[in-house]
Design a protein around this motif. Structure first.
Motif, PDB file in Angstrom:
ATOM      1  N   GLU A 382       0.816  -1.209   0.000  1.00 37.65           N
ATOM      2  CA  GLU A 382       0.000   0.000   0.000  1.00 37.65           C
ATOM      3  C   GLU A 382       0.851   1.261   0.000  1.00 37.65           C
ATOM      4  O   GLU A 382       1.855   1.346   0.715  1.00 37.65           O
ATOM      5  N   GLU A 385      -1.220   7.910   1.827  1.00 36.41           N
ATOM      6  CA  GLU A 385      -2.179   8.822   1.198  1.00 36.41           C
ATOM      7  C   GLU A 385      -1.457   9.879   0.369  1.00 36.41           C
ATOM      8  O   GLU A 385      -1.887  10.217  -0.741  1.00 36.41           O
ATOM      9  N   PHE A 388      -0.124   8.313  -2.836  1.00 34.79           N
ATOM     10  CA  PHE A 388      -1.210   7.890  -3.721  1.00 34.79           C
ATOM     11  C   PHE A 388      -1.714   9.063  -4.571  1.00 34.79           C
ATOM     12  O   PHE A 388      -2.148   8.889  -5.703  1.00 34.79           O
ATOM     13  N   SER A 389      -1.638  10.252  -4.012  1.00 34.93           N
ATOM     14  CA  SER A 389      -2.111  11.446  -4.732  1.00 34.93           C
ATOM     15  C   SER A 389      -0.985  12.146  -5.484  1.00 34.93           C
ATOM     16  O   SER A 389      -1.182  13.215  -6.063  1.00 34.93           O
ATOM     17  N   ALA A 420      -3.677   1.081  -3.661  1.00 33.23           N
ATOM     18  CA  ALA A 420      -4.270   2.202  -2.939  1.00 33.23           C
ATOM     19  C   ALA A 420      -4.262   1.972  -1.431  1.00 33.23           C
ATOM     20  O   ALA A 420      -4.278   0.824  -0.960  1.00 33.23           O
ATOM     21  N   SER A 423      -6.349  -0.938   0.792  1.00 33.09           N
ATOM     22  CA  SER A 423      -6.899  -1.915  -0.152  1.00 33.09           C
ATOM     23  C   SER A 423      -6.494  -3.348   0.185  1.00 33.09           C
ATOM     24  O   SER A 423      -7.126  -4.293  -0.286  1.00 33.09           O
TER      25      SER A 423
END
Length: 440
Positions: A382, A385, A388-389, A420, A423
């Motif tokens: 994973e 955050e 991921f962006s 993500a 997930s």
């Protein structure tokens, strides 16, 4: 984090003996246990006879090497009561773990065994700084699994207030933690991580809003990188605790606040390291398979039980004052080692790589398959955050970094797939890290 001023030694008379005193006590108790097994367990009596060993041959700790091993398959073959060394009327509890072949592993406990186990976990709690002023939240599962009841018994013995939450219901776990002023947490390291992440997502500041100081985390292997992550998430001292149903449950060994290995409760168990291929004993400091012999258990004693866990033993005194052997971290298992294109791969090696990389979270899955007669390894991990962006270019750079580091540390090429946040399935118990499609 450090809370060393509040830690104490629960039983100095036993935890601080000289090595000679420990060995003498172990030899005496070993001889009694061997006779108990020989007289009451047909399977082990037959195995000793086949090895040409009689109870009177076992007089000192050095004689341990002549005794035959016990395996997990023996517990399944003799399920449920074939390995009891005490009458069934004296068995007051059954504990167990789920079996992968349909049959669980169970162990029968006498009142003596429950008392011994409670004493061992109480030592772990004291080493973590738990006392009569502490509030301990137990988020291990209760039931046949030894985690919940084991932590509960040990915390109660040292006089702490116990919150028996069991596993699951994360929002409620955090609410109780906050409102009750919980000081110590007991659960698997993967669930502790999930709790810590959820605490942050809820806008709770651990330092300001919680009273957590530390915790005892076990039931699955975890790395130093995971410890650092847990301590940063919750501002606690994260301590390792080790156990297994066949021996006693959690408390067989435990870390103190020095965090330099897990102290083995040597007045109750004998630990040895063997070469997994030859069965020969190895010296302290050399990695091999961990083997345990119980020497105070009366319901279902285990002699030279092969755990299949790989670690190192250290017999040097600890700065905390304890003189007992210390176990290093479990670096893998002889039975969960993946052999991929001729290379031995342990999940812990992959975790060591991942926790040192910025931009990914310590949640991963290894998927092993076979394509055109060739083994393949996919590492799903994973992203955080923030990552991921981020831009596609940065994500690809991160992926290549992980590929290169796995190649360097493990010695194998892997396909890394960044996924993500949240997930990968979370576990309230032991985390599932491997899917081996070659076995399907």
């Amino acid at each position: 984090m450090s809370n060393r001023s509040s830690a104490r030694i629960y039983n100095p008379n036993m935890e601080c003996m000289s090595r000679d005193e420990i060995h003498a006590l172990q030899g005496e108790r070993l001889a009694k246990t061997v006779r108990l097994e020989y007289e009451n367990v047909p399977m082990y009596r037959k195995r000793m006879q086949e090895a040409g060993v009689k109870p009177e041959d076992i007089r000192t700790l050095e004689d341990l090497q002549y005794l035959p091993f016990t395996e997990k398959t023996d517990l399944r073959d003799e399920f449920p009561f074939g390995l009891l060394a005490a009458p069934r009327s004296e068995i007051v509890r059954i504990q167990g773990s789920s079996g992968t072949t349909g049959k669980p592993i169970v162990s029968g406990y006498t009142e003596n065994d429950v008392e011994v186990w409670t004493e061992m976990v109480a030592r772990a709690m004291a080493a973590a700084g738990v006392d009569e002023n502490s509030i301990v939240q137990v988020a291990y599962g209760y039931g046949l699994f030894t985690g919940g009841l084991g932590a509960h018994q040990g915390a109660s013995r040292v006089g702490a207030m116990v919150v028996p939450m069991s596993s699951g219901n994360t929002q409620r776990q955090i609410m109780m933690m906050k409102e009750l002023g919980v000081t110590h947490l007991c659960c698997t390291p993967s669930y502790c991580t999930y709790l810590g992440e959820t605490v942050r997502e809820m806008g709770i500041d651990p330092e300001r809003d919680l009273k957590l100081q530390g915790g005892c985390f076990g039931a699955e292997p975890w790395t130093e990188g995971m410890r650092q992550h847990m301590e940063e998430l919750l501002h606690i001292d994260a301590l390792n605790i080790y156990g297994l149903t066949e021996i006693a449950g959690p408390g067989v060994s435990f870390e103190c606040l020095e965090k330099q290995g897990m102290h083995v409760n040597e007045d109750h168990v004998i630990a040895e390291i063997i070469d997994p291929a030859t069965g020969k004993q190895l010296p302290c400091g050399q990695a091999g398979e961990l083997v345990f012999t119980t020497i105070t258990k009366t319901g279902m004693p285990m002699i030279r039980y092969r755990t299949h866990d790989i670690c190192v033993l250290d017999d040097r005194p600890c700065a905390c004052g304890r003189t007992t052997l210390r176990m290093g971290r479990i670096t893998g298992r002889t039975d969960d080692m993946l052999v991929i294109r001729g290379v031995n791969v342990f999940p812990s090696q992959i975790e060591t790589v991942l926790v040192g990389v910025n931009g990914v979270a310590p949640h991963y899955m290894l998927v092993v398959d076979r394509v055109n007669s060739t083994d393949t390894l996919e590492v799903q991990v994973e992203m955080t955050e923030d990552m991921f962006s981020d831009t596609v270019g940065h994500i690809e750079t991160l992926r290549k970094t992980i590929v290169d580091q796995i190649k360097s540390v493990v010695g194998i090429s892997a396909n890394v797939r960044l996924v993500a946040p949240k997930s990968i399935p979370r576990s309230e118990g032991k985390a599932k890290r491997v899917i081996d499609n070659r076995k399907l």
